[in-house]
Design an enzyme around this catalytic site. Structure first.
Site, short mmCIF file in Angstrom:
data_model
loop_
_atom_site.label_atom_id
_atom_site.label_comp_id
_atom_site.label_asym_id
_atom_site.label_seq_id
_atom_site.Cartn_x
_atom_site.Cartn_y
_atom_site.Cartn_z
N ASP A 146 82.29 0.73 -6.84
CA ASP A 146 82.75 0.07 -8.06
C ASP A 146 83.12 -1.37 -7.73
O ASP A 146 83.75 -1.63 -6.69
CB ASP A 146 83.98 0.83 -8.60
CG ASP A 146 84.40 0.41 -9.99
OD1 ASP A 146 84.50 -0.81 -10.25
OD2 ASP A 146 84.66 1.30 -10.82
N ASP A 164 85.45 -3.02 -8.84
CA ASP A 164 86.89 -3.21 -8.70
C ASP A 164 87.46 -2.64 -7.40
O ASP A 164 88.67 -2.73 -7.16
CB ASP A 164 87.66 -2.70 -9.93
CG ASP A 164 87.62 -1.19 -10.12
OD1 ASP A 164 87.45 -0.45 -9.14
OD2 ASP A 164 87.79 -0.75 -11.27
N GLU A 176 80.06 -0.95 -12.72
CA GLU A 176 81.09 -1.73 -13.40
C GLU A 176 80.89 -3.25 -13.31
O GLU A 176 81.82 -4.01 -13.61
CB GLU A 176 82.50 -1.36 -12.92
CG GLU A 176 82.91 0.07 -13.25
CD GLU A 176 83.26 0.32 -14.72
OE1 GLU A 176 83.31 -0.66 -15.48
OE2 GLU A 176 83.47 1.48 -15.09
N HIS A 235 84.66 6.68 -18.35
CA HIS A 235 84.39 6.22 -16.99
C HIS A 235 85.52 6.61 -16.04
O HIS A 235 85.39 6.43 -14.82
CB HIS A 235 84.13 4.71 -16.94
CG HIS A 235 85.30 3.83 -17.22
ND1 HIS A 235 85.28 2.46 -16.98
CD2 HIS A 235 86.54 4.09 -17.73
CE1 HIS A 235 86.45 1.93 -17.32
NE2 HIS A 235 87.21 2.89 -17.77
N HIS A 250 81.18 3.21 -14.84
CA HIS A 250 81.25 4.31 -13.88
C HIS A 250 81.00 5.67 -14.51
O HIS A 250 80.87 6.67 -13.78
CB HIS A 250 82.61 4.29 -13.16
CG HIS A 250 82.48 4.54 -11.69
ND1 HIS A 250 83.38 4.08 -10.76
CD2 HIS A 250 81.53 5.21 -10.98
CE1 HIS A 250 82.99 4.43 -9.55
NE2 HIS A 250 81.89 5.13 -9.65
N ASP A 309 89.76 8.02 -10.98
CA ASP A 309 88.81 8.58 -11.95
C ASP A 309 88.86 10.10 -11.95
O ASP A 309 87.83 10.78 -11.93
CB ASP A 309 87.39 8.07 -11.65
CG ASP A 309 87.24 6.58 -11.91
OD1 ASP A 309 88.09 6.02 -12.64
OD2 ASP A 309 86.31 5.96 -11.36
N ASP A 340 86.69 2.52 -4.92
CA ASP A 340 87.15 2.21 -6.27
C ASP A 340 88.64 1.90 -6.25
O ASP A 340 89.38 2.39 -5.39
CB ASP A 340 86.90 3.44 -7.17
CG ASP A 340 86.86 3.14 -8.65
OD1 ASP A 340 87.62 2.26 -9.10
OD2 ASP A 340 86.09 3.79 -9.37
N HIS A 384 90.38 2.93 -8.78
CA HIS A 384 90.88 4.03 -9.58
C HIS A 384 90.40 5.36 -9.04
O HIS A 384 89.30 5.45 -8.48
CB HIS A 384 90.42 3.88 -11.04
CG HIS A 384 90.76 2.55 -11.65
ND1 HIS A 384 89.94 1.45 -11.52
CD2 HIS A 384 91.83 2.15 -12.38
CE1 HIS A 384 90.50 0.42 -12.15
NE2 HIS A 384 91.65 0.82 -12.66
#
Length: 309
Positions: A228, A230, A273, A143, A99, A130, A126, A128
């Site tokens: 992403d 995830d 990712e 990332h 990412h 970030d 995502d 996360h």
């Protein structure tokens, strides 16, 4: 929707789990080009970008930072490439790569949006947030910093200033379920919409996403989508080094992508990712290509036409 351009970005410098650099090839092997062609969107493919032999010289003020020169090099290269494709009236689809590539892709989209006088909105799909800076990260993994960079947070030297930082009301973090304390504190001080998985459990997928997309439409905005792996639950998408349980299901993820397509608002896209070394017989790569299909107009289920007679 503008015609798509495929840009391979084998970025592996934003984290320490090797394998993301194989992501662009995995997408192509999983049938990305055939799917786009079948939907009436044949893509130009620029192949994979490559770092220049000479990387930027820089000083890391945080000794934990990992692979900073490489990430600076990728950021400049991807920013310029994305901006050029948008200037040609194309839809850049950036195949990652980790990412950290969004440090460049969102910057390229923001610079173009400012040049044409339109607001840029960012939809971050995502697990996360970030929202670290190079100074606040303890892991040193870059990332985890792109949203903070796009929002114009301080602490990003030696990265160049972000072109036209995106105001908080134009950023939506969607599907979030893993936020570090430093990120939580920073997010609490701004008005970025954090639609975490609890909110989605309580409200459903459609309502909060529709509200954000309506704001993009009302502003005649450009929309950068960053997806992403995830974001998805690891039971259906295992090929990611940062798995977090409780992610989007197959149907929820396709609904998100179908809703984005139906607005016609998406102007640039990251797919990030994917780590083929962690995949199970290309299962995750194929799912991500399927989701791209939904973003480009394919429906998972036929919807019968209602009869009013």
């Amino acid at each position: 929707m503008n015609p798509p351009t495929i840009i391979g970005a084998p970025v592996d410098s934003g984290q320490r789990q090797p394998g993301c650099l194989m992501g662009p090839a995995a997408y192509r092997v999983a049938g990305l080009h055939q799917m786009l062609s079948d939907l009436g969107h044949p893509a130009q493919d620029h192949g994979d970008l490559a770092l220049p032999e000479t990387l930027p010289s820089c000083e890391a003020h945080n000794p934990a930072l990992d692979q900073l020169p490489e990430t600076l090099g990728w950021t400049a290269l991807i920013r310029d490439t994305v901006g050029a494709e948008l200037g040609r009236g194309r839809l850049p689809i950036i195949l990652g790569g980790d990412h950290a590539l969004a440090l460049g892709s969102v910057a390229g989209a923001a610079a173009h949006a400012a040049a044409v006088g339109r607001p840029l909105f960012l939809l971050w799909l995502d697990a996360h947030s970030d929202f670290h800076t190079p100074q606040s990260t303890q892991s040193g993994n870059l990332h985890g910093t792109p949203v903070a960079y796009a929002a114009g947070r301080d602490g990003f030297a030696p990265f160049p200033p972000f072109p036209a930082p995106i105001p908080p009301e134009r950023i939506c973090l969607f599907g979030i379920r893993s936020v570090d304390p430093a990120e939580h504190h920073a997010l609490a001080e701004c008005d970025i919409a954090v639609t975490d998985m609890r909110a989605l459990d309580e409200q459903g997928i459609a309502a909060p996403l529709r509200a954000f997309l309506n704001r993009v439409h009302a502003a005649n905005g450009m929309l950068h989508v960053s997806l992403d792996v995830d974001f998805l639950d690891p039971t259906i998408a295992p090929a990611v080094g940062t798995t977090v349980p409780g992610g989007a299901t197959f149907r929820e993820a396709h609904l998100v992508c179908e809703m984005i397509h139906e607005t016609g608002l998406m102007t640039s896209l990251d797919l990030v990712e994917l780590n083929p070394a962690l995949d199970e017989r290309s299962r995750t790569a194929r799912l991500m290509v399927d989701l791209l299909g939904s973003l480009m107009g394919r429906k998972v289920f036929d919807r019968p036409t209602r009869s009013f007679t």
